[in-house]
Each structure stands twice: as structure tokens, then as C-alpha cells.
Design a protein around this motif. Sequence first.
Motif, mmCIF file in Angstrom:
data_model
loop_
_atom_site.group_PDB
_atom_site.id
_atom_site.type_symbol
_atom_site.label_atom_id
_atom_site.label_comp_id
_atom_site.label_asym_id
_atom_site.label_seq_id
_atom_site.Cartn_x
_atom_site.Cartn_y
_atom_site.Cartn_z
ATOM 1 N N ILE A 73 135.941 55.938 5.738
ATOM 2 C CA ILE A 73 137.125 55.981 6.603
ATOM 3 C C ILE A 73 136.710 56.280 8.034
ATOM 4 N N ALA A 74 135.800 57.237 8.207
ATOM 5 C CA ALA A 74 135.331 57.582 9.548
ATOM 6 C C ALA A 74 134.636 56.398 10.212
ATOM 7 N N ALA A 75 133.954 55.584 9.421
ATOM 8 C CA ALA A 75 133.257 54.417 9.969
ATOM 9 C C ALA A 75 134.214 53.344 10.453
ATOM 10 N N GLY A 76 135.481 53.439 10.041
ATOM 11 C CA GLY A 76 136.466 52.488 10.536
ATOM 12 C C GLY A 76 137.176 51.664 9.481
ATOM 13 N N LEU A 77 136.933 51.970 8.199
ATOM 14 C CA LEU A 77 137.618 51.248 7.133
ATOM 15 C C LEU A 77 138.979 51.888 6.901
ATOM 16 N N ASP A 78 139.984 51.289 7.481
ATOM 17 C CA ASP A 78 141.343 51.821 7.496
ATOM 18 C C ASP A 78 141.917 51.885 6.084
ATOM 19 N N PRO A 79 142.324 53.061 5.602
ATOM 20 C CA PRO A 79 142.906 53.155 4.253
ATOM 21 C C PRO A 79 144.234 52.423 4.110
ATOM 22 N N GLU A 80 144.845 52.042 5.229
ATOM 23 C CA GLU A 80 146.055 51.228 5.161
ATOM 24 C C GLU A 80 145.721 49.769 4.842
ATOM 25 N N LYS A 81 144.459 49.393 5.057
ATOM 26 C CA LYS A 81 144.028 48.011 4.823
ATOM 27 C C LYS A 81 143.067 47.901 3.649
ATOM 28 N N THR A 82 142.478 49.011 3.252
ATOM 29 C CA THR A 82 141.409 49.023 2.259
ATOM 30 C C THR A 82 141.838 49.793 1.017
ATOM 31 N N THR A 83 141.494 49.273 -0.148
ATOM 32 C CA THR A 83 141.761 49.971 -1.401
ATOM 33 C C THR A 83 140.535 50.784 -1.793
ATOM 34 N N TYR A 84 140.672 52.102 -1.798
ATOM 35 C CA TYR A 84 139.602 53.005 -2.221
ATOM 36 C C TYR A 84 139.855 53.425 -3.664
ATOM 37 N N PHE A 85 138.805 53.372 -4.499
ATOM 38 C CA PHE A 85 138.997 53.823 -5.871
ATOM 39 C C PHE A 85 137.709 54.439 -6.421
ATOM 40 N N ILE A 86 137.862 55.177 -7.519
ATOM 41 C CA ILE A 86 136.747 55.879 -8.158
ATOM 42 C C ILE A 86 136.350 55.117 -9.417
ATOM 43 N N GLN A 87 135.096 54.787 -9.523
ATOM 44 C CA GLN A 87 134.590 53.929 -10.593
ATOM 45 C C GLN A 87 134.916 54.470 -11.991
ATOM 46 N N SER A 88 134.648 55.737 -12.230
ATOM 47 C CA SER A 88 134.804 56.285 -13.580
ATOM 48 C C SER A 88 136.253 56.348 -14.038
ATOM 49 N N MET A 89 137.194 56.222 -13.094
ATOM 50 C CA MET A 89 138.610 56.293 -13.443
ATOM 51 C C MET A 89 139.206 54.923 -13.744
ATOM 52 N N ILE A 90 138.337 53.905 -13.829
ATOM 53 C CA ILE A 90 138.743 52.559 -14.240
ATOM 54 C C ILE A 90 138.019 52.266 -15.558
ATOM 55 N N PRO A 91 138.573 52.682 -16.700
ATOM 56 C CA PRO A 91 137.857 52.510 -17.978
ATOM 57 C C PRO A 91 137.562 51.058 -18.320
ATOM 58 N N GLU A 92 138.336 50.143 -17.752
ATOM 59 C CA GLU A 92 138.081 48.726 -18.010
ATOM 60 C C GLU A 92 136.715 48.290 -17.491
ATOM 61 N N ILE A 93 136.197 48.975 -16.470
ATOM 62 C CA ILE A 93 134.851 48.647 -15.974
ATOM 63 C C ILE A 93 133.821 48.943 -17.055
ATOM 64 N N ALA A 94 133.980 50.074 -17.743
ATOM 65 C CA ALA A 94 133.060 50.408 -18.833
ATOM 66 C C ALA A 94 133.187 49.412 -19.980
ATOM 67 N N GLU A 95 134.412 48.995 -20.256
ATOM 68 C CA GLU A 95 134.636 48.015 -21.316
ATOM 69 C C GLU A 95 133.969 46.682 -20.964
ATOM 70 N N LEU A 96 134.118 46.264 -19.732
ATOM 71 C CA LEU A 96 133.530 45.005 -19.291
ATOM 72 C C LEU A 96 132.004 45.099 -19.283
ATOM 73 N N THR A 97 131.467 46.257 -18.913
ATOM 74 C CA THR A 97 130.025 46.480 -18.964
ATOM 75 C C THR A 97 129.499 46.256 -20.375
ATOM 76 N N ALA A 98 130.211 46.782 -21.356
ATOM 77 C CA ALA A 98 129.791 46.627 -22.756
ATOM 78 C C ALA A 98 129.782 45.165 -23.175
ATOM 79 N N PHE A 99 130.798 44.405 -22.784
ATOM 80 C CA PHE A 99 130.846 42.986 -23.150
ATOM 81 C C PHE A 99 129.686 42.210 -22.519
ATOM 82 N N TYR A 100 129.438 42.449 -21.228
ATOM 83 C CA TYR A 100 128.351 41.743 -20.553
ATOM 84 C C TYR A 100 126.986 42.090 -21.162
ATOM 85 N N SER A 101 126.836 43.330 -21.577
ATOM 86 C CA SER A 101 125.524 43.777 -22.075
ATOM 87 C C SER A 101 125.105 43.041 -23.340
ATOM 88 N N MET A 102 126.049 42.371 -24.007
ATOM 89 C CA MET A 102 125.716 41.671 -25.239
ATOM 90 C C MET A 102 124.842 40.445 -25.002
#
Length: 330
Positions: free
Chosen positions: A70-99
Motif C-alpha cells: 500500500i505504501a508503495a502505491g498500490l491503492d486498496p480501492e483498486k487492488t484486491t489484497y488477500f491472504i493465501q492460507s485463508m483461501i482453502p480452494e488454493i490448497a485443493e487446487l494444489t493437490a489436483f495439480y500435484s497429481m
Amino acid sequence: MTTRKRILTGDRPTGKLHLGHYVGSLQNRVRLQDEYDTFVFVADVQALTTHFERTDRLAADVRQVALDNIAAGLDPEKTTYFIQSMIPEIAELTAFYSMFVTVNTLRHNPTIKAESQQYGYADLSYGFLGYPISQTADITFCKADLVPVGEDQLPHMELTRKIVRRFNDLYKPVLPEPQALLSDCPRLVGLDGKAKMGKSLGNGIYLSDPSAVVAEKVNAALTDPARVRASDKGTPSVCTVNTYHSVFNATEQPDLAERCKNGSIGCVACKKRLCASLEDLLAPMRERRAHFTAKPGQIDEILQSGTAKARLIAQETMREIRDAMQISYF
């Protein structure tokens, strides 16, 4: 209505971000945020691949990384910030790709090799070896079109593109093949001139450093060791300060380099000019940082709302993934 293409990029919360992160990726993120639908994630799961014994620092580092962006200039009104571990679908997709990604493919990844040597890993954990697959899930859960990365991440991006092609060929073409966006700037060396600027190497200028700290670090930076007096003729090509001028003070750099060669400017004066240029870059960042730190809880609100938005997108993508794989049973 035309839908904007999407950028996905992020950082591991293993400490403060520095100028190397800025020239490698952050400045491209800032430049493109009005043109693309921009997603920035805090890669806390990937941080655990090397910092799994230091989770007590993770909560503070997650917020620090978001604040640095945010300090670097990425406006939170324009940018979606999220935390990786709080998106369980990412872990699910990781498992599928790993096959369908082999262990040998991961072991021969140049970035995995380099980082395992950097951390002194003789035996790789499952998570460390497989984090390029996790990165692919990060990129594809939101169907990103463009990923700003440093040069060292290109092997990961090539693997991501291979995984996407493999998935689309095996099942159904539901995933776009993302493109890597490299910075125009060369990799930024550390102030010691011996390695790239790195969090763990103690050789960087952080985006959150006060003016006095920046000046102290620049004054200690490596210059031409053959120069003893200000009137000595120098060799700019071996001077770290000259390298920084080429990145952060490109207009003056040719003249400063010529004056160094003929001994008409000393290292102290040259470093002062670099400090002035860095101050022009960092002062607005400090102002934005102060604005957000003055409102306790605002960073958490930004992360929570962005994570909720990303989760909805992830759920929709996983419905398509499961349909393509014919594993939507009910």
C-alpha cells in the motif's frame, strides 16, 4: 462491457520489503493497477516452506507486507489484497495439480536448486519441493492473465504454463495461460555488492527505512576500492553506488559516472546525490504508510474484505475445475 484482464502477484511475509522488491515487481504493479484487475496476495503458506519454525512472527509480517504494498502505491480501492492460507480452494487446487507433476520436474527446477542451497537444505521437505505447484494454484484460482515477477521466478512461471496446458489438454480448456511480466530494471545487487539484495542477507534498503537510516546505509555502501582520495580517477562499473544511480537516478547517472572516471567528484558527494534520489522515491511511501498506520485495524479490514472477494472467485473456479475433471458427483 469489456472485462479487464487480471494480474496476480504477491510476496512471502518473511520480513519487510526492500528496494529490490520495488524494482523487481512493485513498480510494475503500481504502474498497471489502473489497466488491470489487480490481485495481491500475502503468501503465508509459502513462507512456511522456509520459516515453519517461526510462526510467532507471521501475523505481524502478514500485515507488514500488505502495508509495504500500500505504501508503495498500490491503492486498496483498486487492488484486491488477500491472504493465501485463508483461501482453502488454493490448497485443493494444489493437490489436483500435484497429481501430474513429477518429482524430477520439481527437483530440476533452477530456482528450487538455488534456494535449497541458499538455505542449506540437504533434504527437501514436501512443501518446499512442491511450492511451484502451490504458486500455480495461486495464479490460476483467479484465472490471472499476467504475473509481474523477478527473473529468478521465470522457471516457476514456465512450470505454471506447462501445468495449465496439461490440465486443459487432459480435461477441458478452462484456464488461461498466464504470461510473466519482467521488470525493465536489472536485478538489484545488495549494498555490499556481493549478492542480490535479500531479506536474510542484511544488505538492503527497506521501503520503510527512515531518511537517516537510508543515508547511513548508503554511506556504508561499497564503492570503487581503488579510490582513496576524491580526486582519484574511479571505475564506475565496479561501484555499487553507480549501479543504484543507474536505477534510481538515471538522468544524472551518465554525468556522475563520467565525473567519477576523471576524478572530479568524490564518493561522498556521489552518495549524497543517491540519497536525494532515494528520498524522492521513499518520502511519498512514508506518507502513505503514516496515513494507514494512524488508523488501527484498517489493514485488517483491507485484508478481510479482499480475502472474502478472492474466496468467492476461488469457489467459482473450483466449480469449473471439478466439472472439467468430472468429479462433481452431486
